[in-house]
Write an enzyme that holds these catalytic residues in place. Structure first.
Site, PDB file in Angstrom:
ATOM      1  N   CYS A 174      54.319  51.928  48.156  1.00 42.75           N
ATOM      2  CA  CYS A 174      53.463  51.882  48.742  1.00 42.75           C
ATOM      3  C   CYS A 174      53.949  52.845  50.227  1.00 42.75           C
ATOM      4  O   CYS A 174      54.961  52.016  50.737  1.00 42.75           O
ATOM      5  CB  CYS A 174      53.037  50.909  49.494  1.00 42.75           C
ATOM      6  SG  CYS A 174      51.480  50.828  50.362  1.00 42.75           S
ATOM      7  N   CYS A 215      51.866  59.065  51.285  1.00 42.17           N
ATOM      8  CA  CYS A 215      51.388  58.169  50.961  1.00 42.17           C
ATOM      9  C   CYS A 215      51.603  58.609  49.413  1.00 42.17           C
ATOM     10  O   CYS A 215      51.244  60.028  48.888  1.00 42.17           O
ATOM     11  CB  CYS A 215      49.914  58.199  51.439  1.00 42.17           C
ATOM     12  SG  CYS A 215      48.518  56.827  50.513  1.00 42.17           S
TER      13      CYS A 215
END
Ligand code: DGL
Length: 275
Positions: A84, A194
């Protein structure tokens, strides 16, 4: 929270690799790891109950990262992959101070994008929290190599993916809102900053094609996997190649919808367990 840095935990080579994200996004990284390292055991944790991280405060993100990482360490993982970008830029440094096992993070691939760009115009799609992070801004300054870098926060996209609405009209509308100004600027590289966004690659490519633009998408699954391999080798933690690694999947919001979404994105049958 216990500091596990000085606790004498010596994970064995057969211990699993812990991978986590706010939701299903990190599966884009886990899939590459699974393909490259079939002999390694993997435990994947999605903190779906608390997604999206990109719209939360730094303190909240740090608290969630610490909670998940400590639980995975107690489950005996030998290495952690923070799959992440938002959690990496906001929480990896403080986590490294607490844990003695190797921790691999994910950062937007600004460097290769800027080096490859011919128009010297590069865009990076990120969450709101990443876009505001000072470490992320330093990363751009360090690696932009003369290229102009357009930072595009993309609120709403993670939710659409988590809801299984990647092919919906509202997701398409959001993507157009974020992409059309970048296409107009004539960027020739778009960094997917992302880990959820690789699951929108087809939708993004369709819009680029419709606009008759020539833009390459840049993502990080392979570089992260190579970094993981090098850390495993460096610390003598690789599993024997003769082993068949197990894959375990956990979510903090274990519902039938999540189970279906995980199975669809993993492209293989799996059983989702509660975290
Ligand atoms: N997949 C994550 C990232 O790479 C987090 C997205 C979110 O939860 O907002 O940033």
């Amino acid at each position: 929270m216990t500091n596990l840095k000085n606790v004498n935990i010596a994970p064995s080579n057969n211990a699993p690799i812990g991978i986590f994200d706010s939701g299903v996004g990190g599966l884009s990284i886990a899939k590459c790891i699974s393909e490259q390292l079939p002999h390694e055991g993997l435990i994947y944790v999605a903190d779906t109950l608390h997604a999206p991280y990109g719209e939360k405060s730094i303190d909240f993100i740090i608290e969630r990262v610490n909670t998940i990482a400590h639980r995975l360490v107690k489950q005996g993982v030998k290495v952690l992959v923070i799959a992440c970008n938002t959690a990496t830029v906001n929480a990896i440094s403080q986590l490294r101070e607490q844990l003695s096992i190797p921790i691999i993070g994910v950062e937007p691939a600004i460097k290769p994008a800027a080096l490859q760009s011919e128009s010297k115009k590069v865009a990076v799609l990120v969450t709101q929290a990443t876009s505001e992070n000072s470490q992320f801004k330093s990363l751009i300054t360090k690696h932009q190599n003369g290229a102009q870098v357009f930072i595009q926060p993309c609120p709403g996209l993670v939710e659409k993916i988590e809801q299984g609405l990647s092919d919906s009209h509202c997701c398409d509308q959001l993507l157009r809102r974020y992409l059309l100004p970048l296409i107009a600027q004539k960027v020739d590289r778009i960094v997917l900053g992302c880990t959820h966004y690789p699951f929108l690659q087809q939708q993004i490519k369709r819009i680029i094609e419709e606009e008759k633009a020539s833009i390459s998408l840049v993502e990080t699954a392979l570089p992260v996997t190579l970094q993981l391999i090098s850390q495993l080798e460096k610390h003598n933690l690789s599993a024997a190649k003769s082993t068949i690694g197990t894959r375990q999947f956990y979510s903090s919001k274990n519902t039938n919808i999540q189970q279906e979404l995980f199975t669809k994105l993993w492209q293989n049958p799996l059983t989702l367990q509660s975290f």
